[in-house]
Design an enzyme around this catalytic site. Structure first.
Site, mmCIF file in Angstrom:
data_model
loop_
_atom_site.group_PDB
_atom_site.id
_atom_site.type_symbol
_atom_site.label_atom_id
_atom_site.label_comp_id
_atom_site.label_asym_id
_atom_site.label_seq_id
_atom_site.Cartn_x
_atom_site.Cartn_y
_atom_site.Cartn_z
ATOM 1 N N PHE A 238 0.357 10.028 3.854
ATOM 2 C CA PHE A 238 1.539 9.199 4.111
ATOM 3 C C PHE A 238 2.786 10.026 4.402
ATOM 4 O O PHE A 238 3.840 9.475 4.690
ATOM 5 C CB PHE A 238 1.837 8.315 2.889
ATOM 6 C CG PHE A 238 1.032 7.051 2.814
ATOM 7 C CD1 PHE A 238 1.507 5.870 3.369
ATOM 8 C CD2 PHE A 238 -0.196 7.034 2.172
ATOM 9 C CE1 PHE A 238 0.767 4.701 3.284
ATOM 10 C CE2 PHE A 238 -0.940 5.873 2.076
ATOM 11 C CZ PHE A 238 -0.453 4.690 2.630
ATOM 12 N N GLU B 215 -3.377 10.177 -3.416
ATOM 13 C CA GLU B 215 -3.237 8.729 -3.237
ATOM 14 C C GLU B 215 -4.242 7.954 -4.103
ATOM 15 O O GLU B 215 -5.141 7.272 -3.618
ATOM 16 C CB GLU B 215 -3.374 8.366 -1.750
ATOM 17 C CG GLU B 215 -2.159 8.704 -0.919
ATOM 18 C CD GLU B 215 -0.926 7.879 -1.297
ATOM 19 O OE1 GLU B 215 -1.090 6.765 -1.824
ATOM 20 O OE2 GLU B 215 0.202 8.370 -1.064
ATOM 21 N N TRP B 216 -4.071 8.116 -5.414
ATOM 22 C CA TRP B 216 -4.807 7.333 -6.402
ATOM 23 C C TRP B 216 -6.326 7.405 -6.188
ATOM 24 O O TRP B 216 -6.846 8.492 -6.049
ATOM 25 C CB TRP B 216 -4.264 5.907 -6.447
ATOM 26 C CG TRP B 216 -2.774 5.880 -6.648
ATOM 27 C CD1 TRP B 216 -1.829 5.436 -5.766
ATOM 28 C CD2 TRP B 216 -2.030 6.381 -7.774
ATOM 29 N NE1 TRP B 216 -0.553 5.620 -6.272
ATOM 30 C CE2 TRP B 216 -0.649 6.199 -7.505
ATOM 31 C CE3 TRP B 216 -2.404 6.985 -8.994
ATOM 32 C CZ2 TRP B 216 0.345 6.581 -8.400
ATOM 33 C CZ3 TRP B 216 -1.413 7.364 -9.891
ATOM 34 C CH2 TRP B 216 -0.060 7.161 -9.590
ATOM 35 N N ASN C 216 6.719 0.191 -11.358
ATOM 36 C CA ASN C 216 6.307 0.176 -9.959
ATOM 37 C C ASN C 216 5.068 -0.702 -9.804
ATOM 38 O O ASN C 216 4.046 -0.468 -10.456
ATOM 39 C CB ASN C 216 5.965 1.581 -9.473
ATOM 40 C CG ASN C 216 5.491 1.572 -8.021
ATOM 41 O OD1 ASN C 216 6.292 1.480 -7.095
ATOM 42 N ND2 ASN C 216 4.175 1.643 -7.810
ATOM 43 N N GLU C 217 5.167 -1.725 -8.981
ATOM 44 C CA GLU C 217 4.039 -2.579 -8.603
ATOM 45 C C GLU C 217 3.199 -3.035 -9.794
ATOM 46 O O GLU C 217 1.974 -2.847 -9.824
ATOM 47 C CB GLU C 217 3.156 -1.867 -7.579
ATOM 48 C CG GLU C 217 3.870 -1.526 -6.298
ATOM 49 C CD GLU C 217 2.981 -0.868 -5.260
ATOM 50 O OE1 GLU C 217 3.379 -0.857 -4.072
ATOM 51 O OE2 GLU C 217 1.889 -0.378 -5.610
ATOM 52 N N ASN D 86 8.205 -2.967 -2.136
ATOM 53 C CA ASN D 86 7.225 -2.069 -1.510
ATOM 54 C C ASN D 86 6.441 -2.895 -0.501
ATOM 55 O O ASN D 86 5.629 -3.746 -0.885
ATOM 56 C CB ASN D 86 6.267 -1.494 -2.557
ATOM 57 C CG ASN D 86 6.936 -0.456 -3.447
ATOM 58 O OD1 ASN D 86 8.124 -0.161 -3.306
ATOM 59 N ND2 ASN D 86 6.174 0.100 -4.366
ATOM 60 N N HIS E 46 5.180 4.718 -12.978
ATOM 61 C CA HIS E 46 4.536 4.437 -11.701
ATOM 62 C C HIS E 46 3.022 4.546 -11.924
ATOM 63 O O HIS E 46 2.381 5.531 -11.550
ATOM 64 C CB HIS E 46 5.023 5.441 -10.664
ATOM 65 C CG HIS E 46 4.680 5.105 -9.245
ATOM 66 N ND1 HIS E 46 5.629 4.996 -8.247
ATOM 67 C CD2 HIS E 46 3.504 4.871 -8.631
ATOM 68 C CE1 HIS E 46 5.041 4.721 -7.092
ATOM 69 N NE2 HIS E 46 3.736 4.645 -7.309
ATOM 70 N N ARG F 169 13.699 8.740 -4.465
ATOM 71 C CA ARG F 169 13.063 7.902 -5.484
ATOM 72 C C ARG F 169 11.856 8.658 -6.047
ATOM 73 O O ARG F 169 10.934 8.998 -5.308
ATOM 74 C CB ARG F 169 12.620 6.567 -4.891
ATOM 75 C CG ARG F 169 11.917 5.688 -5.926
ATOM 76 C CD ARG F 169 11.462 4.351 -5.391
ATOM 77 N NE ARG F 169 10.644 3.710 -6.425
ATOM 78 C CZ ARG F 169 9.409 3.263 -6.257
ATOM 79 N NH1 ARG F 169 8.829 3.349 -5.073
ATOM 80 N NH2 ARG F 169 8.751 2.716 -7.255
ATOM 81 N N GLU G 93 9.603 1.216 -0.853
ATOM 82 C CA GLU G 93 8.511 1.914 -0.178
ATOM 83 C C GLU G 93 8.192 1.200 1.119
ATOM 84 O O GLU G 93 8.079 -0.027 1.164
ATOM 85 C CB GLU G 93 7.222 1.950 -1.026
ATOM 86 C CG GLU G 93 7.257 2.877 -2.211
ATOM 87 C CD GLU G 93 5.929 2.904 -2.964
ATOM 88 O OE1 GLU G 93 4.874 2.630 -2.330
ATOM 89 O OE2 GLU G 93 5.948 3.176 -4.170
#
Length: 514
Positions: free
Chosen positions: A479, A470-471, A193-194, A334, A148, A103, A414
């Site tokens: 992760f 990670e943002w 995504n989210e 997720n 995303h 993905r 996720e």
């Protein structure tokens, strides 16, 4: 390496390997059918790098990460882990795991640097064609997320991106191009995504770009925390519907794929058995997850939201409802952690954690009587618990979705374990990630329980293949199943990669004997 340290490392490896084998033996592969998806995940901004290479335009995260103070460690994704240039090596890592799906997300600004106000960037098309073809050569099915968290900065500057209904045209145009160029080989599409996180973090708390909020929810230069999240959500929902309508009418019959949306799905546990707290937990789901899924599946916002918000919620026109009737083929889940929920209608609670009217009048916490819902990962400061390990939450959220949405097919898109980056640890210690293995084992076991009880779950995808950006945490959380040396970008498998490979192999052996 000193003798004492060497002995410690050997003992550590032995104890962790024993635990790995024990967890492996305790997992029953029988609920997972022969065509089940086992995969790994990433997103374009978090792994690709090459942020202005080959005609790519600026996106919202390119811009925000270059502003001081927006990212905790001051980093950005200009290089990230350089998958743009190392994708063949990363596909070899995927093949070594034995997965059958990857993905990833497409960088919207790499395909359309100016949105619908400019030409298609054929170099971007070429990159994703090469990636998709290389995956298929290794029998790995591409699972594509259209966006995303990132979109062309051009759209932000023209009309505030998803604050404007114009965004629906942009997303529909972009989706059409992706279906046209890649859909002959891509059989799984996720539109967003989210989006629930995007609406909340970007427009209520102001933690994500475009950093819009109002007091007391946050300290931003512009925004309205009590209106804008609902405007953005409405446009995202209709953008999803636009893409689905395009896919259904122009491409799906010939290409034979499926299309869905990926939601952040936390489990909300009532803090007591009282009716008030149980209703609060239901409101929490409605104001967080059902907020998007109910309109897409039922054509209307959840009753809990309409009762509390009234005219604050935008309305769907008759043409909107017709478009929404196209629905989706699967729900992407997720899921990472769970929370306790306490009623806030009859008491004053903390704004920003559910306590206000526009949040749904509930208090979200991970502690009950001073005890966490599970063992928690702490980042930034000792009292900040991001991820508490509560495997039962996986079974409960899947069962909840099964019952509310009539068992529409689900895919866990996720699930993963984030460890704080600790530069003081040696590489040998970092690679022995027993906590991640225990986490995955517990959550897979809980997922299998839900499936045995009838939940139509079609796949499980780990976040993530690699340690990555990670943002707003930058590179402070890891992760990955594979460790990244952020200086050399060397990839090294962690023990969890070995565990996941063995689990998939055992599952295949089991199914070959049926």
């Amino acid at each position: 390496m000193g003798v004492v340290l060497l002995l410690v490392v050997i003992l550590l490896q032995f104890s962790v390997s024993s635990a790995l084998n024990s967890l492996q033996q305790n997992l029953d592969p029988s609920p997972f059918p022969a065509d089940f998806i086992f995969g790994v995940a990433s997103s374009s901004y978090q792994v690709e790098g090459a942020y202005l290479s080959d005609g790519k335009g600026l996106n919202n995260w390119d811009v925000c990460t270059h502003k001081p103070g927006k990212i905790v460690d001051g980093s950005n994704g200009d290089v990230a882990v350089d998958q743009y240039h190392r994708y063949l090596d990363d596909i070899d890592l995927m093949e070594s795991l034995g997965i059958n799906s990857y993905r990833f997300s497409i960088s919207w600004a790499r395909i359309l640097p100016k949105g619908r106000f400019g030409d298609v960037n054929l170099a971007g098309i070429s990159y994703y064609n090469k990636l998709i073809d290389a995956l298929l050569l290794k029998a790995i099915q591409p699972f594509v997320t259209l966006t995303h968290f990132d979109w062309p900065q051009e759209l932000e500057e023209r009309y505030g991106s998803f604050l404007s209904p114009e965004s629906q045209k942009d997303f529909g145009h972009y989706a059409d191009i992706c279906f046209k160029y890649f859909g002959d080989r891509v059989k799984f599409w996720a539109t967003f995504n989210e989006p629930n996180f995007q609406a909340i973090l970007g427009y209520r708390s102001g933690e994500y770009p475009p950093f819009r909020c109002s007091s007391p929810f946050g300290n931003c230069t512009a925004g309205d925390s009590e209106k804008e999240p609902f405007m953005v959500a409405h446009n995202i929902i209709l953008s999803h519907a636009t893409a689905v309508e395009t896919y259904r009418t122009k491409y799906q019959k010939e290409q034979g794929g499926s299309i869905g949306i990926v939601m952040h799905c936390a489990w909300f546990e009532p803090i007591t058995n009282s009716t008030a707290d149980q209703l609060a937990a239901e409101r929490a789901q409605s104001f967080f997850m059902n907020w998007f899924l109910d309109p897409i599946i039922f054509g209307k916002y959840p009753e809990e939201m309409t009762q509390i918000l009234g005219s604050t919620l935008p309305e769907f026109s008759s043409s909107d409802k017709e478009k929404l009737s196209k629905g989706l083929d699967f729900i992407g889940i997720n899921h990472y952690t769970s929370y306790y929920i306490q009623d806030c209608i009859s008491s004053v609670c903390e704004i920003g954690r559910g306590g206000s009217k526009t949040e749904g009048f509930y208090q979200q916490t991970q502690q009950k009587n001073g005890v966490s819902i599970g063992e928690c990962v702490r980042i930034l400061r000792p009292d900040f618990e991001w991820q508490c390990v509560y495997p039962q939450g996986m079974e409960k959220i899947v069962t909840y979705l099964k019952e509310r949405y009539h068992n529409i097919p689900m895919i866990v898109t996720e699930n993963g374990y984030g460890e704080p980056n600790n530069p003081k640890l040696g590489i040998e210690e970092v690679l022995q990630d027993a906590e991640r293995i225990e986490y995955m084992s517990g959550y897979l076991d809980a997922l299998s329980t839900a499936m045995k009880k009838g939940a139509d779950v079609r796949g499980y995808i780990v976040w993530s293949l690699l340690d990555d950006f990670e943002w707003t945490q930058g590179y402070r959380l890891r992760f990955g199943l594979h460790h990244i040396n952020y200086t050399t970008l060397k990839r090294t498998p962690k023990l969890s990669a070995t565990w996941y490979r063995k689990f998939i192999a055992n599952y295949r052996i089991y199914n070959s004997k049926i």
